[in-house]
Design a protein around this motif. Structure first.
Motif, PDB file in Angstrom:
ATOM      1  N   GLY A  82     -11.508  -3.133   0.122  1.00  0.00           N
ATOM      2  CA  GLY A  82     -11.006  -2.577   1.363  1.00  0.00           C
ATOM      3  C   GLY A  82      -9.821  -2.835   1.883  1.00  0.00           C
ATOM      4  N   LEU A  83      -8.687  -2.886   1.025  1.00  0.00           N
ATOM      5  CA  LEU A  83      -7.257  -3.126   1.284  1.00  0.00           C
ATOM      6  C   LEU A  83      -6.317  -2.014   1.809  1.00  0.00           C
ATOM      7  N   SER A  84      -7.045  -0.640   1.548  1.00  0.00           N
ATOM      8  CA  SER A  84      -6.157   0.350   2.036  1.00  0.00           C
ATOM      9  C   SER A  84      -5.740   0.208   3.338  1.00  0.00           C
ATOM     10  N   PRO A  85      -4.384   0.562   3.690  1.00  0.00           N
ATOM     11  CA  PRO A  85      -3.909   0.467   5.026  1.00  0.00           C
ATOM     12  C   PRO A  85      -4.502   1.485   5.877  1.00  0.00           C
ATOM     13  N   GLY A  86      -4.709   0.810   7.255  1.00  0.00           N
ATOM     14  CA  GLY A  86      -5.460   1.718   7.968  1.00  0.00           C
ATOM     15  C   GLY A  86      -5.212   1.097   9.514  1.00  0.00           C
ATOM     16  N   GLU A  87      -6.065   1.565  10.704  1.00  0.00           N
ATOM     17  CA  GLU A  87      -5.833   1.109  11.964  1.00  0.00           C
ATOM     18  C   GLU A  87      -5.984  -0.211  11.962  1.00  0.00           C
ATOM     19  N   ASP A  88      -6.615  -1.131  11.150  1.00  0.00           N
ATOM     20  CA  ASP A  88      -6.745  -2.488  11.151  1.00  0.00           C
ATOM     21  C   ASP A  88      -5.913  -3.309  10.730  1.00  0.00           C
ATOM     22  N   GLY A  89      -4.577  -2.377  10.302  1.00  0.00           N
ATOM     23  CA  GLY A  89      -3.262  -3.157   9.962  1.00  0.00           C
ATOM     24  C   GLY A  89      -3.440  -3.858   8.342  1.00  0.00           C
ATOM     25  N   GLN A  90      -4.545  -3.587   7.716  1.00  0.00           N
ATOM     26  CA  GLN A  90      -4.676  -4.005   6.390  1.00  0.00           C
ATOM     27  C   GLN A  90      -3.731  -3.382   5.535  1.00  0.00           C
ATOM     28  N   GLY A  91      -3.546  -3.997   4.243  1.00  0.00           N
ATOM     29  CA  GLY A  91      -2.320  -3.237   3.300  1.00  0.00           C
ATOM     30  C   GLY A  91      -2.443  -4.372   2.240  1.00  0.00           C
ATOM     31  N   TYR A  92      -1.697  -3.944   1.083  1.00  0.00           N
ATOM     32  CA  TYR A  92      -1.378  -4.571  -0.148  1.00  0.00           C
ATOM     33  C   TYR A  92       0.008  -4.330  -0.796  1.00  0.00           C
ATOM     34  N   ARG A  93       0.091  -5.522  -1.514  1.00  0.00           N
ATOM     35  CA  ARG A  93       1.306  -5.321  -2.262  1.00  0.00           C
ATOM     36  C   ARG A  93       0.876  -5.477  -3.905  1.00  0.00           C
ATOM     37  N   HIS A 108       1.319 -10.535 -21.639  1.00  0.00           N
ATOM     38  CA  HIS A 108       0.317  -9.343 -21.551  1.00  0.00           C
ATOM     39  C   HIS A 108       0.481  -8.828 -20.344  1.00  0.00           C
ATOM     40  N   LEU A 109       0.906  -7.421 -20.183  1.00  0.00           N
ATOM     41  CA  LEU A 109       0.922  -6.708 -19.101  1.00  0.00           C
ATOM     42  C   LEU A 109      -0.138  -6.997 -18.125  1.00  0.00           C
ATOM     43  N   HIS A 110       0.169  -7.317 -16.740  1.00  0.00           N
ATOM     44  CA  HIS A 110      -0.670  -7.460 -15.869  1.00  0.00           C
ATOM     45  C   HIS A 110      -0.062  -7.086 -14.466  1.00  0.00           C
ATOM     46  N   THR A 111      -0.839  -6.418 -13.767  1.00  0.00           N
ATOM     47  CA  THR A 111      -0.518  -6.137 -12.382  1.00  0.00           C
ATOM     48  C   THR A 111      -1.180  -7.171 -11.266  1.00  0.00           C
ATOM     49  N   HIS A 112      -0.415  -7.678 -10.307  1.00  0.00           N
ATOM     50  CA  HIS A 112      -1.085  -8.376  -9.272  1.00  0.00           C
ATOM     51  C   HIS A 112      -1.254  -7.502  -7.923  1.00  0.00           C
ATOM     52  N   ILE A 113      -2.309  -7.476  -7.377  1.00  0.00           N
ATOM     53  CA  ILE A 113      -2.805  -6.950  -6.195  1.00  0.00           C
ATOM     54  C   ILE A 113      -2.928  -7.947  -5.171  1.00  0.00           C
ATOM     55  N   CYS A 114      -2.091  -8.197  -4.211  1.00  0.00           N
ATOM     56  CA  CYS A 114      -2.210  -9.148  -3.390  1.00  0.00           C
ATOM     57  C   CYS A 114      -2.354  -8.751  -1.725  1.00  0.00           C
ATOM     58  N   SER A 115      -3.048  -9.401  -1.046  1.00  0.00           N
ATOM     59  CA  SER A 115      -3.118  -8.976   0.354  1.00  0.00           C
ATOM     60  C   SER A 115      -3.878 -10.079   1.045  1.00  0.00           C
ATOM     61  N   GLY A 116      -4.430  -9.811   2.357  1.00  0.00           N
ATOM     62  CA  GLY A 116      -4.844 -10.812   3.039  1.00  0.00           C
ATOM     63  C   GLY A 116      -3.998 -11.344   4.053  1.00  0.00           C
TER      64      GLY A 116
END
Length: 128
Positions: A82-93, A108-116
Motif C-alpha cells: 500500500g505504498l502508492s502515493p495518494g491522499e494519505d501522503g504515502q509514497g516510496y523511494r 548482486h543487483l538489488h533494488t531498495h524500496i523504502c517508505s514509511g
C-alpha cells in the motif's frame, strides 16, 4: 563491459536457501524480502534470481521475461504494501546502487524500496 558474478554473495546464498529471509513476494524470476538492517520503516529488497551484478549487467544480459518480471515484481511489492502515493501522503523511494561510486555493497543487483517516513533529500547538498 565484463561482469564477474560472485556466486558466494549473500543474495546468491539466500536464493539457494542457505540463508533465511523474510519473503514479501516471490515470482518466477524475482525475490523480494525485508532488509535485515532497514533504513526506513518499510525497506524491502527486490533481487533477480539470475546472476546479475549491476543494473547495467541485468539490462544487457537478462531475457525480456526476466526484465519484465523484475520490474513488475517491484510494482507488486508497492501495491501489496500500500505504498502508492495518494491522499494519505504515502509514497516510496526506489534505489538501485551500482558500482563503487554508487556505493553498491552486495555485488548482486538489488533494488531498495523504502517508505514509511519522510526520506529527506535523495542526495544531500554538499558544499562546493
Amino acid at each position: 563491459m565484463g561482469y564477474t558474478y560472485d556466486h558466494e554473495n549473500i543474495f546468491a546464498k539466500i536464493l539457494r536457501g542457505e540463508i533465511p529471509n523474510d519473503t514479501v513476494l516471490e515470482t518466477e524470476h524475482s525475490l523480494a524480502f525485508n532488509d535485515i538492517a532497514p533504513q526506513s520503516p518499510v525497506h524491502v529488497l527486490v533481487i533477480p534470481k539470475g546472476p546479475y551484478v549491476t543494473w547495467d549487467h541485468f539490462i544487457d544480459a537478462a531475457s525480456d521475461a526476466e526484465i519484465a518480471d523484475y520490474h513488475r515484481a517491484m510494482r507488486q511489492v508497492i501495491d501489496k504494501l500500500g505504498l502508492s502515493p495518494g491522499e494519505d501522503g504515502q509514497g516510496y523511494r526506489v534505489i538501485v546502487n551500482s558500482g563503487a561510486a554508487g556505493v553498491q555493497e552486495v555485488m548482486h543487483l538489488h533494488t531498495h524500496i523504502c517508505s514509511g517516513r519522510d526520506l529527506g533529500r535523495m542526495i544531500p547538498n554538499e558544499p562546493k
